[in-house]
Every structure is written in structure tokens, then in C-alpha cells.
Design an enzyme around this catalytic site. Sequence first.
Site, PDB file in Angstrom:
ATOM      1  N   ASP A   1     -60.707  48.628 -12.181  1.00 48.28           N
ATOM      2  CA  ASP A   1     -60.900  47.360 -12.883  1.00 48.28           C
ATOM      3  C   ASP A   1     -62.369  47.256 -13.302  1.00 48.28           C
ATOM      4  O   ASP A   1     -63.150  48.186 -13.114  1.00 48.28           O
ATOM      5  CB  ASP A   1     -60.493  46.174 -12.004  1.00 48.28           C
TER       6      ASP A   1
ATOM      7  N   TYR B   1     -51.813  49.069  -7.601  1.00 53.37           N
ATOM      8  CA  TYR B   1     -53.041  48.255  -7.572  1.00 53.37           C
ATOM      9  C   TYR B   1     -52.702  46.780  -7.743  1.00 53.37           C
ATOM     10  O   TYR B   1     -51.908  46.404  -8.604  1.00 53.37           O
ATOM     11  CB  TYR B   1     -53.989  48.707  -8.678  1.00 53.37           C
TER      12      TYR B   1
END
Length: 834
Positions: free
Chosen positions: A84, A305
Site C-alpha cells: 500500500d 491483505y
Amino acid sequence: MPGSTLVIVESPAKAKSIAKMLGQGFEVRASKGHVADLPERDLGVDVEADFAPQYEIKKDKKPVVDELKRAARGKRVLIATDPDREGEAIGWHVARLLELDPRTPLRVEFNEITPKVVRDAVTKPRPIDQSLVDAQQARRVLDRLVGYKLSPVLSMEFRRRALSAGRVQSVALRLLVEREQEIEAFVPQEYWSLEADFESEAARFKAQLYSVDGERLQAGDKFLITDEAKAQSVARRARAVERYAVTKVERKERRRSPAPPFTTSTLQQAASGRLGWTASRTMRVAQRLYEGVDLPEGTVGLITYMRTDSVRVSQEALGEVRKVIPKEFGPGYLPEKPNFYATKKANAQDAHEAIRPTYPSRTPASLRAHLSEEEHRLYELIWRRFVASQMVPAVFDQTTVTVEGGGLNFRAVGSVLKFEGFLKAWGREEGEDAENILPSLNEGASAKLLELATEQHFTEPPPRYTDASAIKTLEEMGIGRPSTYAPTLETLEKRAYLERQGKSLRPTQLGRDVVGYLIKAFPGVVAYEFTARMEERLDAVEDGKAEWPKVVREFYQPFLDEFAKVPQKTCPKCGRPMELKVSRFGQFMGCTGYPECKYTEPLVQKREAEPIGETCPKCGQHELVRKYGRYGSFIACTGYPGCDYTRDESPSTGLECPKCHAGEVVQKISKRGKPYYRCNNKTCDFLVFDPLAESKCPVCGWNELKRKRGGCSNPGCERYAYPDLDKGKTARGTAKGKAARTAKAKAPAKKAAGKPKGQASEKPATWADLEPFLATVSGQDAEIVRRIEGQKQGVSAVARALDLPEADVQAAHKRAMFKLRMAYGRARKEAVGA
């Protein structure tokens, strides 16, 4: 050669999992989160040079950086931080500190930590995505610029330490405050309903009055029958009707489709509703499931995730789950083709899949023995949601019956679950209406009114926000991102801007005052539309469509304009502006003219005692005043020390003390800001850490506690809610106990029988000895001690990962280790006794 490739990840737990999957030729080290950041005590941003950030190695990370530099010598380096913005920025800092070119292929991503994905990823490195790094830099610089200027203003305005404000944080707080204001301003509206009991063709059923002379009982927020007189008038009219008839019977099949698999926000919402968890607890447990769990076949990440706003699912995962559904639920629950879902958010990143099990074939039951209680509960929630998302719709038979007579229209609605479909995996939602089965009725048949009941109602105010509803609202408004919701709510609670009442989030008076001040002085900071627009602009930076300094300026310049209009506090001695300063003794206010002017004053001003207009009941001579201590207000006699009368002013629970029956149980606040409950009778020592319930214990008659696992408040009861840590010890507060301790201290030390001189009586307990007793430690303390002792993380790293002060982490670690050693010692004694 062994260890020729160095892979750098964020957490030690992930490093352990990935090292086992990669095997020989790879060495895996952890950066333990951010290794560099803006300086702690300086602005660290050159506003005149396009907001250039001035990064420095974090103090507690210098050993980590040195270790990474040593490990990287002569090796190929791959950076595998989280996939991210934050992870990309951490990877960029690591590359910069290791003197690596971020434009070369050195970045790898693991959306799931499984052997196949990890091994494939390290063969396909890419350059660091500078646009992702820039988006994170823009957010960090914005937060620093706003916080560095605004937080001191708040502290000086409210004369309190540790106040803070921020773009997402302040808007979220405004949301809670405005909902509270709606609740307080709400005026209940009275309305009445009529329920009839009919009989038709020997079948009985109930129906609600729907309309009178074509006018509905409720149209939006308007009601037709608003008082008892009207209700009784309509009831008399209904009883006087000569004939009712079933005028319409409408039968239809209603299909309910499954929801898509989880995104970050929907996972937090479901965990709040079904498990009663806070958003931060949900993310902590999800992190462990993602990083890897030890199974018989090795360490494997069980979910993908957990920071994502996409509902996309890979073809491989769809193929696997379509094999699981017929096996677990039957072939009739599998649709002909996979279900596909579109991400509703226009600005969703779609960089990762939805949150799902890495291997759908791993059912929650098959993993039960390998997971902690909370890990199992969250995994089961994620597994069921994902499997249900690929099942057929649930089918309901819905029947609507209309009965009419004398201008009155009654309706009965029945709904029966015909086929479970995806509900077989997901289950019915809490609060869903139970099935209502209507008899078989024919249109045109007459109906006889048997009974008629009127019932009074009042409209209710909108409910307070919960973690789930607050996150849902913020997401709908486009404010914040998946990674920000949990820390935002946690920060508001830590700053005492909100308090939890069950699942509800209620702003404190401080929170309301802060929002009121911000709306007046800094309307741009708490403007919903402007804040949402900034999120869109940050997304544009991530997409490479905007330059990050320009985006920062778009927000910062209006903020500066507002900041310039705020009246400054001036020094009473020289007239220069005052500013917030920090010394080793804490924060204080000082003159900006130092050293010419050395005027200072404390930040937190002592509140003077307030007379309450009562005479002391003990001495009968002096007045009573309200004083303010460290733990709140209390009533005291002005004749102190001659008269020591005091009275607790803590809020009462309204319940009699179950121990002495002479006092009331009141709520107190500990020095750590946590509530506890004790008797306000000075001679009584009753104390518990959870609110009392009105229900009584069936064994001893004391009040039970409002806690998930229930339990009694009586330490002498077999159903006592808390562990008896003092069991078997000498009572400390008695003369007998004191005499026993004195005798023990004076007695000569006894040598351990059968052991050579100088040999220890027993080896100290290791972590392997203590870990089996983690269940005796509360949730957050258990997580802290597990990270420090089990994963060998430093106190600073744990504090940062859990967003807690280091002092709290140290105290929790000490507390947890004490409980673990006590439990271990008791187990050893019981084993010896057996």
C-alpha cells in the site's frame, strides 16, 4: 550461495513466515515499520522549497538500519514491505538509506503470504512506484503542517495537554458531535397503531391498519393518528364495520443476493456488529492472520491483505471456492457461473483483491486447534463471507393480504424462507424479523374482526454512531481511506474526545468544545466536502495525475488564511505573542520574546474551589466546597484539616452496594483514564472493573457483571468473574498477615534440601513455559507480551504498531509477565501436588 538475496519486510512475524517459504539462498530481515520520518520536535518541512520534507532516521530504528546495512553488503536486495502507500514509502526510505536506486527492480509485493505467491513474487521485482510514495508524502506533510500549527493552538485555547487535530480526525469527531446534537434537539412525536385479529375461512391472522379513507397512517415522517382520542375514534369505527373482506392476496417470490466479499471498511463493520469488536482490534487480529500462522505443514498467511477497498477476486480463488461449496453445503448451493461484483466507490484503488481466505478449502473447523479464540472468530467471519459471496441467492415466499371494510384498509405481510441459499454459510443478520406465516386465503372471502388493539408509540432520535456506522458514513462521504478508519477512532478515544457506551460512540464535552472551536476558527479543517476533495486529490497524486506539492498547497494555503485570523494570546509582561513550549517537566506557555522576556505560566491552570451552598454535616460550622483533584471533582469541608469530611461526587450507577448494602456503587476513573466501579461508603472496599447488572447471581445473590462472559461480583462466589490472584496468599491487610510476614522475615533462611550449595532452586521460566498461559492475560496485554517476548520486538516498535504510549506498553508488559509467572507457578504447584 546461501543468503545471497536479502528480502526486507516490515514485521518480524512476516519475516519468519517468508523465510520458511523461500528457503536457502534467501535471508529475510524486518524493518519493523517506518525507519525514517519527519523530526519529532521540529516542523521538518521546508514550506518555501515546495514543502520539501526533511527526513531523519527514527531514534529507535538506528540499530535496525545499521543491521540492514550490514546484512545488505554484497547481496541482492528485494524490498517486500506492505502493498500500500505506507508500505511503498517505507520501502523507498529503506532503499534510500541502503543507497539503492529505487528506479531499479527491487520492489516485490505479497497480496497473500502463501508459498506459491511469495516464490512467484520474488521472481518479478519492479521499481518503487514514486507516485505511491508521493501520495504518502503529501498526506504525511499535510498532517504535519496542520498538526504542528493547530495542536498547540488547541492546547492553549483549552489549557489542556496532549490535544490534537487533523483532517480526517477532526471531521470524524464533527460527525459524532453533530449526531449528538441531533439527538439532544430531537422532539419525540406521538403516534398510534391499530392491530386487528381477523378470522377468514376458519383461519386466524393478524393485520395492521394501513390507511383510513385512502390516507396512509404513516407517510414519510407524518402520522395520521397522533393521539389517543383519534386512535379510539378509529377503533370504534372499525368495530362498527358490518363486513370486512379479503380484497387482495398477493404472492411473490423474493430473492436476496449475497453481499460481496469484505473490503477493509465492511470487515470492520461486520466485526463490530457480529463480534462487538472495535475497528482497531479487528485490524490487529487481521494483521496476524495475514502475516502467517504456524500450521502442521508450515507457516502460512490465512487471509489476503486486509487494507483494500476493492471487491475483486482472482480467477484462481474463484475456482477453489467453487470446489468447496458443493463439498461443504451441497451442489444446489453453487451457481452455474461465478458471482462477480463491481466496486461501488468511484475512487476505489482496486490495487488488491477483496479480503478472502488464501485457501478456501481451509475451513474454520479445520484450523480451530491452531488459532487463538479471536483469530478463529475473525477467520470464520472472513471465510463465511467469502464463501457466501459465491453461493446462490436465498429465496423467500412473501405474501401480502389486504382486508378492507368501511373505508379502512388493513394489511398483513408474511415472509417465509423457502431456500437458504447463501444464508446457509452466512447466517441471518442479528435483528432480522422472524418468519411470519400467513394462512392460505382467497380473494373475495369475508373476514370477521375478532379483536382490535391500539398501541401508543413515540418516534425515536437517530442512534449514536458505532464503529460500524461511523466507518460506513465516512466511507460514503469519501473521507479517509481503508488504513485510516481504525487509527482515527482510536486516536479520538485516546485524546478523550469520545467515550464508548457499549458499542455506541459518544463525544465527550471536551470533544464537543473542540469541534465548536474548530468550526468557528478553522471551518476548512472540519469541512466535509473540502476534506473529501483532498482525498480525491491524493488519489490523483497516486495515479500520477497531479504533483504532490501542488496538492499540499491547495489545502495548506486556505488553512494558513484561517490561521492568520485566530487571535493570539499575548504576554502580559511585554505584549509579544505567547507560544506552547516543552521542557523536561512537560508543556507550559512562554513568551516568544525569550530570552529578553522570560515570562511563563503553566498550561493547565488550577481550578479554584467552588462553594455549593451547604454546611458541613460533620462539624456543622464550615461551608462545603467542590474541589477538583486528579481524578475528578469531590466535595470537601473548608475546615480542613480540623474537619476531614469529604463526599464522593462520582456518578452513581443507581445500584445498592451488594457487599455492605449501605452505600451506592459509583463509577470512578483510574489514573489511566479507565472506568471502574466501587462503593461510595468509606468503610466498604467493594470494587469491580465492569459495570454491575441489575440481575442477581443465582448462587450468592450479589449483582452479576455486564461483561461478555458474565460472572458474579462476589470474590467469595464460585462464579466470580475475575481470577483470584491472591488465592493461597497471606492476607496483607490484617494484623495476622503482618505478624506472619514479620516472622518469616526474621526466620533464618532454609537451604534447599538435596542441592549443592550455590545451586539455584529452579530455573527461571522461559517464554516457551509461559506462552501456554496467555489465556489468563487480557487481550491487549496478551498481544503486547506476545510481541515483546515471543517475537522479540522492542518496546518502541510495539508502541508504534499498536499506537500506544511507550510507558503504557512497558506497564502492560510488566503486568502481563507477572500474571503469566503467577499462572505458571500455580500450574507447577498443582502438578507437584498431583
